[in-house]
Design a protein around this motif. Structure first.
Motif, PDB file in Angstrom:
ATOM      1  N   THR A  91      43.857  58.325  40.140  1.00  0.00           N
ATOM      2  CA  THR A  91      44.715  59.483  40.374  1.00  0.00           C
ATOM      3  C   THR A  91      45.578  59.318  41.616  1.00  0.00           C
ATOM      4  O   THR A  91      46.760  59.675  41.612  1.00  0.00           O
ATOM      5  CB  THR A  91      43.870  60.771  40.498  1.00  0.00           C
ATOM      6  OG1 THR A  91      43.163  60.954  39.268  1.00  0.00           O
ATOM      7  CG2 THR A  91      44.725  61.987  40.781  1.00  0.00           C
ATOM      8  N   VAL A  92      45.005  58.778  42.677  1.00  0.00           N
ATOM      9  CA  VAL A  92      45.768  58.626  43.920  1.00  0.00           C
ATOM     10  C   VAL A  92      46.574  57.330  43.952  1.00  0.00           C
ATOM     11  O   VAL A  92      47.282  57.062  44.916  1.00  0.00           O
ATOM     12  CB  VAL A  92      44.882  58.746  45.180  1.00  0.00           C
ATOM     13  CG1 VAL A  92      44.223  60.109  45.240  1.00  0.00           C
ATOM     14  CG2 VAL A  92      43.847  57.642  45.253  1.00  0.00           C
ATOM     15  N   GLY A  93      46.485  56.537  42.886  1.00  0.00           N
ATOM     16  CA  GLY A  93      47.324  55.349  42.763  1.00  0.00           C
ATOM     17  C   GLY A  93      46.820  54.109  43.477  1.00  0.00           C
ATOM     18  O   GLY A  93      47.602  53.203  43.757  1.00  0.00           O
ATOM     19  N   LEU A  94      45.528  54.030  43.755  1.00  0.00           N
ATOM     20  CA  LEU A  94      45.012  52.854  44.462  1.00  0.00           C
ATOM     21  C   LEU A  94      44.681  51.689  43.535  1.00  0.00           C
ATOM     22  O   LEU A  94      44.707  50.535  43.972  1.00  0.00           O
ATOM     23  CB  LEU A  94      43.776  53.217  45.287  1.00  0.00           C
ATOM     24  CG  LEU A  94      44.032  54.129  46.483  1.00  0.00           C
ATOM     25  CD1 LEU A  94      42.761  54.326  47.284  1.00  0.00           C
ATOM     26  CD2 LEU A  94      45.131  53.554  47.369  1.00  0.00           C
ATOM     27  N   THR A  95      44.368  51.965  42.273  1.00  0.00           N
ATOM     28  CA  THR A  95      43.928  50.875  41.397  1.00  0.00           C
ATOM     29  C   THR A  95      45.002  49.802  41.156  1.00  0.00           C
ATOM     30  O   THR A  95      44.635  48.643  40.986  1.00  0.00           O
ATOM     31  CB  THR A  95      43.376  51.403  40.067  1.00  0.00           C
ATOM     32  OG1 THR A  95      44.311  52.300  39.484  1.00  0.00           O
ATOM     33  CG2 THR A  95      42.060  52.116  40.276  1.00  0.00           C
ATOM     34  N   PRO A  96      46.279  50.115  41.185  1.00  0.00           N
ATOM     35  CA  PRO A  96      47.242  49.006  41.074  1.00  0.00           C
ATOM     36  C   PRO A  96      47.289  48.141  42.345  1.00  0.00           C
ATOM     37  O   PRO A  96      47.634  46.973  42.280  1.00  0.00           O
ATOM     38  CB  PRO A  96      48.583  49.698  40.856  1.00  0.00           C
ATOM     39  CG  PRO A  96      48.268  51.073  40.413  1.00  0.00           C
ATOM     40  CD  PRO A  96      46.944  51.411  41.036  1.00  0.00           C
ATOM     41  N   ARG A  97      46.919  48.708  43.476  1.00  0.00           N
ATOM     42  CA  ARG A  97      47.008  47.989  44.754  1.00  0.00           C
ATOM     43  C   ARG A  97      45.732  47.254  45.118  1.00  0.00           C
ATOM     44  O   ARG A  97      45.781  46.149  45.653  1.00  0.00           O
ATOM     45  CB  ARG A  97      47.317  48.968  45.889  1.00  0.00           C
ATOM     46  CG  ARG A  97      48.705  49.542  45.840  1.00  0.00           C
ATOM     47  CD  ARG A  97      49.005  50.397  47.036  1.00  0.00           C
ATOM     48  NE  ARG A  97      48.873  49.621  48.274  1.00  0.00           N
ATOM     49  CZ  ARG A  97      48.704  50.139  49.468  1.00  0.00           C
ATOM     50  NH1 ARG A  97      48.637  51.436  49.613  1.00  0.00           N
ATOM     51  NH2 ARG A  97      48.606  49.377  50.523  1.00  0.00           N
ATOM     52  N   ILE A  98      44.585  47.898  44.909  1.00  0.00           N
ATOM     53  CA  ILE A  98      43.305  47.326  45.298  1.00  0.00           C
ATOM     54  C   ILE A  98      42.524  47.009  44.026  1.00  0.00           C
ATOM     55  O   ILE A  98      42.260  47.907  43.229  1.00  0.00           O
ATOM     56  CB  ILE A  98      42.503  48.303  46.184  1.00  0.00           C
ATOM     57  CG1 ILE A  98      43.312  48.719  47.415  1.00  0.00           C
ATOM     58  CG2 ILE A  98      41.186  47.675  46.606  1.00  0.00           C
ATOM     59  CD1 ILE A  98      42.639  49.787  48.271  1.00  0.00           C
ATOM     60  N   PRO A  99      42.129  45.758  43.843  1.00  0.00           N
ATOM     61  CA  PRO A  99      41.380  45.405  42.635  1.00  0.00           C
ATOM     62  C   PRO A  99      40.039  46.151  42.557  1.00  0.00           C
ATOM     63  O   PRO A  99      39.314  46.249  43.550  1.00  0.00           O
ATOM     64  CB  PRO A  99      41.139  43.901  42.784  1.00  0.00           C
ATOM     65  CG  PRO A  99      42.147  43.428  43.770  1.00  0.00           C
ATOM     66  CD  PRO A  99      42.410  44.593  44.681  1.00  0.00           C
ATOM     67  N   VAL A 100      39.740  46.679  41.366  1.00  0.00           N
ATOM     68  CA  VAL A 100      38.492  47.407  41.136  1.00  0.00           C
ATOM     69  C   VAL A 100      37.745  46.709  40.003  1.00  0.00           C
ATOM     70  O   VAL A 100      38.332  46.410  38.957  1.00  0.00           O
ATOM     71  CB  VAL A 100      38.761  48.883  40.770  1.00  0.00           C
ATOM     72  CG1 VAL A 100      37.453  49.617  40.504  1.00  0.00           C
ATOM     73  CG2 VAL A 100      39.549  49.576  41.873  1.00  0.00           C
ATOM     74  N   TYR A 101      36.455  46.471  40.217  1.00  0.00           N
ATOM     75  CA  TYR A 101      35.609  45.765  39.257  1.00  0.00           C
ATOM     76  C   TYR A 101      34.452  46.663  38.843  1.00  0.00           C
ATOM     77  O   TYR A 101      33.989  47.483  39.631  1.00  0.00           O
ATOM     78  CB  TYR A 101      35.062  44.476  39.871  1.00  0.00           C
ATOM     79  CG  TYR A 101      36.155  43.502  40.224  1.00  0.00           C
ATOM     80  CD1 TYR A 101      36.486  42.457  39.371  1.00  0.00           C
ATOM     81  CD2 TYR A 101      36.877  43.644  41.410  1.00  0.00           C
ATOM     82  CE1 TYR A 101      37.504  41.578  39.683  1.00  0.00           C
ATOM     83  CE2 TYR A 101      37.894  42.761  41.732  1.00  0.00           C
ATOM     84  CZ  TYR A 101      38.208  41.730  40.860  1.00  0.00           C
ATOM     85  OH  TYR A 101      39.225  40.863  41.170  1.00  0.00           O
ATOM     86  N   ALA A 102      33.955  46.439  37.641  1.00  0.00           N
ATOM     87  CA  ALA A 102      32.851  47.248  37.125  1.00  0.00           C
ATOM     88  C   ALA A 102      31.558  46.992  37.893  1.00  0.00           C
ATOM     89  O   ALA A 102      30.745  47.899  38.061  1.00  0.00           O
ATOM     90  CB  ALA A 102      32.636  46.973  35.643  1.00  0.00           C
ATOM     91  N   THR A 103      31.374  45.760  38.370  1.00  0.00           N
ATOM     92  CA  THR A 103      30.154  45.408  39.095  1.00  0.00           C
ATOM     93  C   THR A 103      30.486  44.504  40.280  1.00  0.00           C
ATOM     94  O   THR A 103      31.557  43.879  40.323  1.00  0.00           O
ATOM     95  CB  THR A 103      29.157  44.650  38.192  1.00  0.00           C
ATOM     96  OG1 THR A 103      29.718  43.374  37.865  1.00  0.00           O
ATOM     97  CG2 THR A 103      28.832  45.433  36.925  1.00  0.00           C
ATOM     98  N   VAL A 104      29.538  44.405  41.194  1.00  0.00           N
ATOM     99  CA  VAL A 104      29.676  43.474  42.317  1.00  0.00           C
ATOM    100  C   VAL A 104      29.734  42.047  41.780  1.00  0.00           C
ATOM    101  O   VAL A 104      30.531  41.227  42.252  1.00  0.00           O
ATOM    102  CB  VAL A 104      28.530  43.657  43.331  1.00  0.00           C
ATOM    103  CG1 VAL A 104      28.535  42.554  44.376  1.00  0.00           C
ATOM    104  CG2 VAL A 104      28.621  45.030  44.003  1.00  0.00           C
TER     105      VAL A 104
END
Length: 114
Positions: A91-104
């Motif tokens: 919602t705040v638009g961070l996922t295009p900038r900071i990679p997000v993964y399902a698990t460590v």
């Protein structure tokens, strides 16, 4: 809130956050990230699996950490956010900038330099 740091053989660091990431606890995360960001080419994975709540100060700490890591020739990745936190990051638009993964493990396995 509780924050722990574990180094890995590949020089990456996993910062695990537990509890609420808000104005009352932001200093703990910011200080911890600041310490691991002082390394050359920091490679940081922030494990969010134990985060119950996150406000704008918590999001800011993650953005500042990401920016500092990139400026230092490294990267910062987010791992295992709850459904709520994942939606917030979108919602705040961070996922295009900071990679997000399902698990460590997924974040550690990605050999992309950032």
């Amino acid at each position: 809130m509780h924050v722990s740091v574990v180094g890995n053989p590949d020089d990456s660091v996993v910062v695990t956050v537990r509890g609420d990431l808000d104005i009352d606890s932001n200093t703990v995360l910011s200080t911890t990230l600041g310490q691991v960001l002082d390394r050359d080419h920091p490679m940081i994975i922030v494990d969010l699996s134990g985060v119950n709540f996150c406000d704008s100060t918590g999001l800011s700490a993650l953005v500042v950490g990401h920016n500092r890591a990139r400026a230092g020739g490294g990267w910062l990745r987010l791992a295992a956010p709850s459904e709520f936190l994942g939606r917030l990051l979108d919602t705040v638009g961070l996922t295009p900038r900071i990679p997000v993964y399902a698990t460590v493990a997924d974040a550690l396995a990605d050999r992309n330099p950032g």
